[in-house]
Design a protein around this motif. Structure first.
Motif, PDB file in Angstrom:
ATOM      1  N   THR A  22       0.829  -1.209   0.000  1.00 30.86           N
ATOM      2  CA  THR A  22       0.000   0.000   0.000  1.00 30.86           C
ATOM      3  C   THR A  22       0.861   1.255   0.000  1.00 30.86           C
ATOM      4  N   LEU A  23       1.923   1.253   0.824  1.00 31.58           N
ATOM      5  CA  LEU A  23       2.808   2.418   0.893  1.00 31.58           C
ATOM      6  C   LEU A  23       3.525   2.644  -0.441  1.00 31.58           C
ATOM      7  N   ILE A  24       3.932   1.550  -1.094  1.00 30.27           N
ATOM      8  CA  ILE A  24       4.582   1.673  -2.398  1.00 30.27           C
ATOM      9  C   ILE A  24       3.600   2.209  -3.435  1.00 30.27           C
ATOM     10  N   PHE A  25       2.349   1.736  -3.381  1.00 34.62           N
ATOM     11  CA  PHE A  25       1.318   2.229  -4.296  1.00 34.62           C
ATOM     12  C   PHE A  25       1.095   3.728  -4.109  1.00 34.62           C
ATOM     13  N   LEU A  26       0.990   4.163  -2.859  1.00 34.26           N
ATOM     14  CA  LEU A  26       0.752   5.581  -2.580  1.00 34.26           C
ATOM     15  C   LEU A  26       1.947   6.436  -2.997  1.00 34.26           C
ATOM     16  N   MET A  27       3.163   5.921  -2.706  1.00 36.75           N
ATOM     17  CA  MET A  27       4.355   6.666  -3.103  1.00 36.75           C
ATOM     18  C   MET A  27       4.497   6.685  -4.624  1.00 36.75           C
ATOM     19  N   GLY A  28       3.957   5.651  -5.286  1.00 39.71           N
ATOM     20  CA  GLY A  28       3.950   5.639  -6.743  1.00 39.71           C
ATOM     21  C   GLY A  28       3.113   6.775  -7.310  1.00 39.71           C
ATOM     22  N   LEU A  29       1.998   7.096  -6.629  1.00 43.53           N
ATOM     23  CA  LEU A  29       1.176   8.234  -7.040  1.00 43.53           C
ATOM     24  C   LEU A  29       1.943   9.538  -6.896  1.00 43.53           C
ATOM     25  N   VAL A  30       2.733   9.630  -5.817  1.00 42.92           N
ATOM     26  CA  VAL A  30       3.579  10.813  -5.618  1.00 42.92           C
ATOM     27  C   VAL A  30       4.606  10.910  -6.746  1.00 42.92           C
ATOM     28  N   LYS A  31       5.148   9.751  -7.157  1.00 49.28           N
ATOM     29  CA  LYS A  31       6.151   9.721  -8.218  1.00 49.28           C
ATOM     30  C   LYS A  31       5.583  10.257  -9.540  1.00 49.28           C
ATOM     31  N   LEU A  32       4.286  10.008  -9.779  1.00 46.41           N
ATOM     32  CA  LEU A  32       3.657  10.527 -10.992  1.00 46.41           C
ATOM     33  C   LEU A  32       3.719  12.052 -11.037  1.00 46.41           C
ATOM     34  N   LEU A  33       3.548  12.677  -9.863  1.00 41.36           N
ATOM     35  CA  LEU A  33       3.538  14.135  -9.775  1.00 41.36           C
ATOM     36  C   LEU A  33       4.939  14.704  -9.590  1.00 41.36           C
ATOM     37  N   LEU A  34       5.759  13.958  -8.829  1.00 44.58           N
ATOM     38  CA  LEU A  34       7.108  14.437  -8.521  1.00 44.58           C
ATOM     39  C   LEU A  34       8.131  13.335  -8.816  1.00 44.58           C
ATOM     40  N   PRO A  35       8.520  13.171 -10.070  1.00 42.19           N
ATOM     41  CA  PRO A  35       9.480  12.117 -10.433  1.00 42.19           C
ATOM     42  C   PRO A  35      10.908  12.478 -10.016  1.00 42.19           C
ATOM     43  N   LEU A  36      11.125  12.560  -8.706  1.00 41.85           N
ATOM     44  CA  LEU A  36      12.423  12.975  -8.173  1.00 41.85           C
ATOM     45  C   LEU A  36      13.197  11.778  -7.632  1.00 41.85           C
ATOM     46  N   ALA A  37      14.514  11.927  -7.553  1.00 38.36           N
ATOM     47  CA  ALA A  37      15.373  10.860  -7.027  1.00 38.36           C
ATOM     48  C   ALA A  37      15.012  10.548  -5.582  1.00 38.36           C
ATOM     49  N   LEU A  38      14.628  11.550  -4.821  1.00 41.32           N
ATOM     50  CA  LEU A  38      14.271  11.348  -3.408  1.00 41.32           C
ATOM     51  C   LEU A  38      13.072  10.410  -3.288  1.00 41.32           C
ATOM     52  N   VAL A  39      12.096  10.569  -4.160  1.00 40.66           N
ATOM     53  CA  VAL A  39      10.906   9.714  -4.156  1.00 40.66           C
ATOM     54  C   VAL A  39      11.294   8.281  -4.507  1.00 40.66           C
ATOM     55  N   SER A  40      12.175   8.135  -5.503  1.00 44.32           N
ATOM     56  CA  SER A  40      12.633   6.809  -5.910  1.00 44.32           C
ATOM     57  C   SER A  40      13.370   6.108  -4.770  1.00 44.32           C
ATOM     58  N   HIS A  41      14.196   6.839  -4.030  1.00 50.49           N
ATOM     59  CA  HIS A  41      14.912   6.254  -2.891  1.00 50.49           C
ATOM     60  C   HIS A  41      13.947   5.819  -1.793  1.00 50.49           C
ATOM     61  N   ALA A  42      12.900   6.620  -1.584  1.00 42.50           N
ATOM     62  CA  ALA A  42      11.891   6.260  -0.590  1.00 42.50           C
ATOM     63  C   ALA A  42      11.168   4.976  -0.995  1.00 42.50           C
ATOM     64  N   LEU A  43      10.837   4.870  -2.274  1.00 42.54           N
ATOM     65  CA  LEU A  43      10.176   3.661  -2.784  1.00 42.54           C
ATOM     66  C   LEU A  43      11.042   2.422  -2.558  1.00 42.54           C
ATOM     67  N   HIS A  44      12.327   2.543  -2.854  1.00 40.09           N
ATOM     68  CA  HIS A  44      13.217   1.404  -2.660  1.00 40.09           C
ATOM     69  C   HIS A  44      13.423   1.085  -1.176  1.00 40.09           C
ATOM     70  N   GLY A  45      13.334   2.120  -0.347  1.00 41.24           N
ATOM     71  CA  GLY A  45      13.394   1.896   1.100  1.00 41.24           C
ATOM     72  C   GLY A  45      12.200   1.073   1.570  1.00 41.24           C
ATOM     73  N   PHE A  46      11.016   1.390   1.072  1.00 36.80           N
ATOM     74  CA  PHE A  46       9.809   0.619   1.405  1.00 36.80           C
ATOM     75  C   PHE A  46       9.941  -0.824   0.923  1.00 36.80           C
ATOM     76  N   TYR A  47      10.471  -0.967  -0.298  1.00 39.93           N
ATOM     77  CA  TYR A  47      10.616  -2.303  -0.882  1.00 39.93           C
ATOM     78  C   TYR A  47      11.579  -3.157  -0.063  1.00 39.93           C
TER      79      TYR A  47
END
Length: 299
Positions: A22-47
């Motif tokens: 769920t957290l990865i899905f929600l952060m994925g929505l953030v990535k759509l709006l803000l495709p930043l390296a910080l968001v990608s690192h957060a996603l991989h942290g969740f994973y």
């Protein structure tokens, strides 16, 4: 006690997947709006948290989780991992090995539309494969090479995060029925499908540090491995990870080069014969150990 352990471990797996999925899905929505390296690192942290949760669930089940990892394998590297496929539990087991760089998968293009799975995989930069068939290429030669270029483009994000791309070369989970239907020459394995493995190798070759030949073996319980896990009856999980330098792996265009196609099929079949022998020897050793332990307990 076994049943309780299995039930608790299964519940942890489900909750772990629900939470981090769920957290990865929600952060994925953030990535759509803000495709930043910080968001990608957060996603991989969740994973990675999901992967650690998988390891915790395996330990809770009481199963003996044994891994033999070649010293050349580096947690900060990039690898293509080729494994036999026995159960849905294989994914949990491989993602629970902390010594491996972040495990990712090649997914069928149709899965991008599956809720949570498709969006989560996209958010994490996992590639979706849509390969043109020989018939389609014959009708439209412009398609030649496009599937490789398209998948290479989708794999660019791998450069930013150490990655293990997992490929189950048999294409489906092992069952005795499938083995008989294939007339498989192996005792414990199905025939490997060389095309998918060769395609993954061709796509990733410039990013890889090597290939990992992974062998998974389960001991105890019944033929349904995941059911045995849920019931707490799975005794031992053996995982052997061998490192193969790219110089020892045949490389070429599997779809267009007939000579290479034969060479790679022979190479992969040889690997599968070695894997089959390894499973046989480890299974025999485990059976002998169980028999000795039973005799000792009766003294």
């Amino acid at each position: 006690m076994q049943l309780i352990r299995g039930a608790v471990a299964t519940a942890v797996l489900v909750l772990n997947t629900a939470l981090w999925g769920t957290l990865i899905f929600l952060m994925g929505l953030v990535k759509l709006l803000l495709p930043l390296a910080l968001v990608s690192h957060a996603l991989h942290g969740f994973y990675k948290c999901w992967c650690r949760g998988n390891y915790f669930a395996l330990k809770l089940s009481g199963v003996q989780f044994s891994t033999e990892i070649a010293p050349h394998i580096n947690a900060q590297g990039w690898y293509l991992l080729v494994a036999n496929h026995i159960s849905w539990l294989d994914i949990i087991v491989l993602t629970a090995i902390e010594a491996l760089p972040t495990p990712k998968f090649f997914l069928k293009d149709e899965l991008k539309y599956v809720p949570l799975i498709g969006s989560g995989a996209w958010a994490l930069g996992m590639p979706f494969m849509k390969r043109a068939s020989k018939a389609q290429i014959a009708k439209n030669p412009k398609l030649k090479g496009m599937d490789v270029a398209r998948t290479q483009k989708s794999c660019k994000s791998f450069k930013h995060h150490p990655t293990t791309v997992i490929n189950f070369a048999e294409g489906t989970r092992f069952t005795e029925h499938k083995q008989q239907r294939q007339n498989s020459p192996f005792k414990y394995l199905l025939k490997p499908k060389a095309g998918g493995t060769a395609f993954a190798l061709q796509v990733l070759i410039e990013q890889l540090d090597g290939l990992i030949n992974a062998t998974l073996i389960y001991h105890g319980g019944n033929k349904n491995i995941f059911q045995s896990f849920m019931l707490g009856r799975l005794a031992v999980i053996d995982v052997k990870l061998d490192y193969v330098p790219l110089a020892k792996v045949p490389q070429g265009d599997y779809q267009l080069d007939k000579a290479y196609r034969v060479t790679f099929q022979q190479y992969l079949n040889a690997q599968w014969h070695s894997k089959d022998n390894l499973i046989d020897s480890l299974s025999t050793l485990q059976s002998s150990s169980n028999a000795i332990a039973k005799e000792v307990s009766q003294l």
